[in-house]
Write a protein that holds these residues in place. Structure first.
Motif, PDB file in Angstrom:
ATOM      1  N   ILE A 243      24.456   7.201  47.350  1.00 19.95           N
ATOM      2  CA  ILE A 243      25.630   6.549  46.748  1.00 19.95           C
ATOM      3  C   ILE A 243      25.858   5.184  47.416  1.00 19.95           C
ATOM      4  O   ILE A 243      26.185   4.198  46.756  1.00 19.95           O
ATOM      5  N   ASP A 244      25.642   5.145  48.720  1.00 20.34           N
ATOM      6  CA  ASP A 244      25.734   3.877  49.456  1.00 20.34           C
ATOM      7  C   ASP A 244      24.734   2.870  48.885  1.00 20.34           C
ATOM      8  O   ASP A 244      25.080   1.707  48.606  1.00 20.34           O
TER       9      ASP A 244
ATOM     10  N   ILE B  40      20.012  14.140  43.641  1.00 16.82           N
ATOM     11  CA  ILE B  40      21.134  13.883  44.557  1.00 16.82           C
ATOM     12  C   ILE B  40      21.618  15.210  45.124  1.00 16.82           C
ATOM     13  O   ILE B  40      21.722  16.195  44.404  1.00 16.82           O
ATOM     14  N   ALA B  41      21.852  15.218  46.445  1.00 15.11           N
ATOM     15  CA  ALA B  41      22.392  16.423  47.096  1.00 15.11           C
ATOM     16  C   ALA B  41      23.707  16.031  47.758  1.00 15.11           C
ATOM     17  O   ALA B  41      24.745  16.005  47.113  1.00 15.11           O
TER      18      ALA B  41
ATOM     19  N   MET C 254      23.380   2.867  45.938  1.00 16.46           N
ATOM     20  CA  MET C 254      23.763   2.515  44.554  1.00 16.46           C
ATOM     21  C   MET C 254      24.895   1.492  44.564  1.00 16.46           C
ATOM     22  O   MET C 254      24.927   0.563  43.758  1.00 16.46           O
ATOM     23  N   LYS C 255      25.833   1.650  45.487  1.00 18.76           N
ATOM     24  CA  LYS C 255      26.932   0.673  45.574  1.00 18.76           C
ATOM     25  C   LYS C 255      26.414  -0.700  45.986  1.00 18.76           C
ATOM     26  O   LYS C 255      26.960  -1.716  45.573  1.00 18.76           O
ATOM     27  N   HIS C 256      25.367  -0.719  46.810  1.00 21.38           N
ATOM     28  CA  HIS C 256      24.794  -1.997  47.240  1.00 21.38           C
ATOM     29  C   HIS C 256      23.850  -2.593  46.200  1.00 21.38           C
ATOM     30  O   HIS C 256      23.329  -3.686  46.405  1.00 21.38           O
TER      31      HIS C 256
ATOM     32  N   ALA D  80      25.089  10.241  62.702  1.00 18.46           N
ATOM     33  CA  ALA D  80      26.191  10.063  61.749  1.00 18.46           C
ATOM     34  C   ALA D  80      27.543  10.484  62.338  1.00 18.46           C
ATOM     35  O   ALA D  80      27.758  10.403  63.548  1.00 18.46           O
TER      36      ALA D  80
ATOM     37  N   MET E 154      28.439  16.701  54.747  1.00 21.03           N
ATOM     38  CA  MET E 154      28.011  16.415  53.376  1.00 21.03           C
ATOM     39  C   MET E 154      26.492  16.356  53.263  1.00 21.03           C
ATOM     40  O   MET E 154      25.916  16.816  52.285  1.00 21.03           O
TER      41      MET E 154
ATOM     42  N   ILE F  23      30.123  13.032  57.626  1.00 20.59           N
ATOM     43  CA  ILE F  23      28.827  12.834  56.964  1.00 20.59           C
ATOM     44  C   ILE F  23      27.926  14.039  57.197  1.00 20.59           C
ATOM     45  O   ILE F  23      27.234  14.491  56.283  1.00 20.59           O
TER      46      ILE F  23
ATOM     47  N   LEU G 196      20.862  10.889  37.397  1.00 15.96           N
ATOM     48  CA  LEU G 196      20.952  11.605  38.675  1.00 15.96           C
ATOM     49  C   LEU G 196      20.849  13.099  38.392  1.00 15.96           C
ATOM     50  O   LEU G 196      21.578  13.632  37.554  1.00 15.96           O
TER      51      LEU G 196
ATOM     52  N   GLY H  16      24.418  12.970  48.881  1.00 21.44           N
ATOM     53  CA  GLY H  16      24.744  11.648  48.318  1.00 21.44           C
ATOM     54  C   GLY H  16      25.146  10.614  49.351  1.00 21.44           C
ATOM     55  O   GLY H  16      25.422   9.470  48.995  1.00 21.44           O
ATOM     56  N   THR H  17      25.171  10.972  50.628  1.00 20.50           N
ATOM     57  CA  THR H  17      25.736  10.038  51.618  1.00 20.50           C
ATOM     58  C   THR H  17      24.904   8.775  51.779  1.00 20.50           C
ATOM     59  O   THR H  17      25.434   7.734  52.142  1.00 20.50           O
TER      60      THR H  17
ATOM     61  N   ASN I 263      26.237   2.625  35.241  1.00 18.82           N
ATOM     62  CA  ASN I 263      26.481   4.025  34.936  1.00 18.82           C
ATOM     63  C   ASN I 263      25.139   4.750  34.788  1.00 18.82           C
ATOM     64  O   ASN I 263      24.089   4.113  34.687  1.00 18.82           O
TER      65      ASN I 263
ATOM     66  N   MET J 164      28.554  -0.758  40.044  1.00 17.12           N
ATOM     67  CA  MET J 164      27.452   0.211  39.930  1.00 17.12           C
ATOM     68  C   MET J 164      27.171   0.498  38.456  1.00 17.12           C
ATOM     69  O   MET J 164      28.088   0.690  37.670  1.00 17.12           O
TER      70      MET J 164
END
Lengths: 334, 217
Positions: free
Chosen positions: A35-36, A28-29, A38-40, A98, A105, A102, A48, A31-32, A3, A1
């Motif tokens: 963030i997923d 971002i609140a 962003m990782k992909h 979900a 969050m 989740i 953010l 992030g569920t 930075n 990811m």
């Protein structure tokens, strides 16, 4: 990811300013989903803007409206006594989505902004007009089992849109049925968006999911009082019993006078690029007796205009059955 | 164009750079040498303050299992990676890393959440409990184990054990949230924790026993 710069403003205005300053910035609140993504490698914001310090978490009755703050957690809304009493359909829909972690969050605003779970959108080795405009669509001629059956033709020309992905939320299906309104705040001030106008059909710009302008922040969702609380049902059909996205889902709400339907609300999930409100079927239910025959008739009307692709024809058969089942359960005939 | 003296600035027309060719060569050769150096030399260089610029880090204060800590993290570091890679708290497991398996479940301010889908910088000021701190952090009847840990052992709530820390943290959350009132409810509210060995029956028994025991979790 990659930075990124991280900032946590104290006010909505400072949050909006921070977002507008950097073209790739995102709020971002919970992030569920972000963030997923962003990782992909699907989302790569350089900044953010963490909005969790904003006081937008209240669930309260204001006059004839139930107002839910954009930062209220999905689990808080689902367990809220006020929501369970006034709008149990929303609680049912949230609990169908979900997992417990989740929901602890994810926020209401974030749930509205979650992106499609189309596997071609997630697979960066595949073409996807939503992820990379103009690159093509893997689903149109590919494995389109989970894809849309409505709203996939552009309004002007009638030809197929460049995307047949579906919106993944359960919560949004209930909010579409319940005549909710979205309150947003942005660089040009505040405005209200009817929930059914909040999400977009794909057309030729499927990269744009909603009608939010750049820099606009979701502040709250309003649900007007109604007489549906006693007769609602959220039915979700999926590949396993829990913790899976909908193949099709139905939000059904009835206002019954004896066995006569005063008013009805009906919306579906898993069938279109946005939560799919079935207004013609609602009209067909109004004034009729709450019987299986009435519900079958409404389901037939609801299915008008549905279009199957190679692998999702089962949805065209499953959807009317789900509508009938949801209405029967809502009416207490289940 | 006039000839420049050997050490004149490369480009100062808009005041962009006052760097000379000589400075540039010195810096670039140093970086090349740095890249080719064995790690012992690099470590020595870093200790001498010659390390290349690091990505921006942010200071955060968090309470982890009852210990208050000040940490410096890049914004992109997840809570899961912070726990495992920087704090050696490897009880919290990395299963899928995409929020689909529940193996990384921890408590943030007492509420169960997924560490893999949480950025560490966003936890500033919060209280994190991991499986390592569960027995210590809670009022426990057992000397060494949290009641849920003891119940998992008693009911064979695991086989390989990889999902177990997440299962236990989630099970405690399930009871705290008031959603452990029947087998069906426990299964539904534990559905975010996947167990590939299939120890689900034992897990449900464990949750049920702790719930029915009425101990505070």
């Amino acid at each position: 990811m990659n930075n990124f710069q991280y900032t946590q403003p104290a006010t909505p205005k400072a949050s909006i300013d921070a977002l507008v300053k950097e073209p790739t910035a995102q709020f971002i609140a919970g992030g569920t989903n972000l963030i997923d993504l962003m990782k992909h490698g699907i989302a790569a914001p350089k900044t953010l803007v963490d909005i969790n310090n904003l006081t937008l978490r209240t669930i309260e009755q204001q006059g004839n409206t139930l107002r839910i703050g954009a930062l209220a957690l999905n689990s808080e809304v689902a367990d809220s006594k006020l929501v369970l009493e006034k709008q149990p359909l929303l609680a049912q829909a949230l609990n169908a989505g979900a997992s417990a972690q989740i929901r602890n969050m994810a926020t209401v605003g974030g749930n509205m902004l979650q992106r499609t779970r189309c596997y071609y959108f997630y697979d960066t080795a595949m073409p996807c007009n939503k992820r990379q405009p103009g690159s093509g669509c893997g689903a149109l001629e590919g494995y389109n089992r989970i894809h849309a059956i409505w709203g996939t033709e552009t309004a002007l020309t009638g030809r197929t849109s460049s995307c047949i992905a579906v919106h993944p939320s359960d919560m949004c299906v209930a909010l579409a049925a319940l005549d909710a309104t979205v309150l947003v705040s942005g660089p040009k001030g505040d405005r209200r968006i009817p929930f059914t106008d909040f999400h977009r059909l794909p057309g030729d710009t499927p990269q744009i999911d909603t009608n939010l302008d750049r820099g606009e922040l979701i502040v709250a969702v309003d649900i007007p009082n109604n007489a549906f609380a006693k007769h609602v049902h959220y039915l979700k059909v999926r590949d396993r019993n829990s913790y899976a996205f909908a193949l099709v889902s139905v939000a059904a709400a009835l206002d019954l006078n004896g066995s006569t339907i005063q008013e009805a609300r009906l919306a579906m999930g898993g069938v279109a690029h946005k939560p799919w409100r079935l207004t013609e079927a609602e009209k067909a239910l109004q004034g009729k007796p709450a019987t299986t025959a009435t519900f079958e008739q409404a389901a037939t009307i609801a299915m008008q205009g549905a279009k199957a692709y190679e692998h999702n024809a089962f949805k065209v058969k499953m959807a009317p059955k789900a509508i009938i089942e949801a209405l029967k359960t809502a009416a207490g005939l289940g | 164009m006039e000839n420049r003296p050997p050490d004149s600035p490369i480009d100062n027309e808009e005041g962009h750079s006052q760097e000379t060719r000589r400075d540039f060569l010195k810096h670039s050769s140093l970086l090349t040498a740095y890249a080719l150096s064995p790690s012992s030399l690099v470590n020595a260089a870093e200790m001498n303050g010659l390390n290349p610029p690091q990505a921006d880090t942010v200071s955060i204060h968090i309470d982890i299992n009852g210990t208050s800590r000040t940490l410096h993290v890049e914004p992109r570091v997840t809570l899961l990676d912070l726990l495992r890679e920087q704090l050696d708290l490897t009880g919290t497991k990395k299963g899928c890393d995409y929020g689909q398996c529940g193996a990384c479940t921890v408590h943030i301010n007492g509420i169960r959440a997924l560490a893999c889908l949480s950025f560490a910088v966003m936890q500033n000021g919060k209280k994190i409990t991991t499986i390592e701190g569960l027995a210590k952090a809670e009022a426990s009847g057992s000397a060494h184990l949290h009641p849920m840990q003891a119940a998992f052992i008693k009911h064979d709530g695991f086989q390989c054990g990889y999902c177990t820390p997440g299962q236990i943290m989630s099970a405690v959350g399930c009871i705290r949230e008031g959603h452990a009132n029947s087998d069906a409810e426990i299964k539904e509210y534990m559905s975010g924790n996947i167990c590939r060995c299939g120890a689900y029956e034992g897990i449900v028994e464990a949750v049920k026993e702790v719930k029915q025991g009425g101990q505070k979790v």
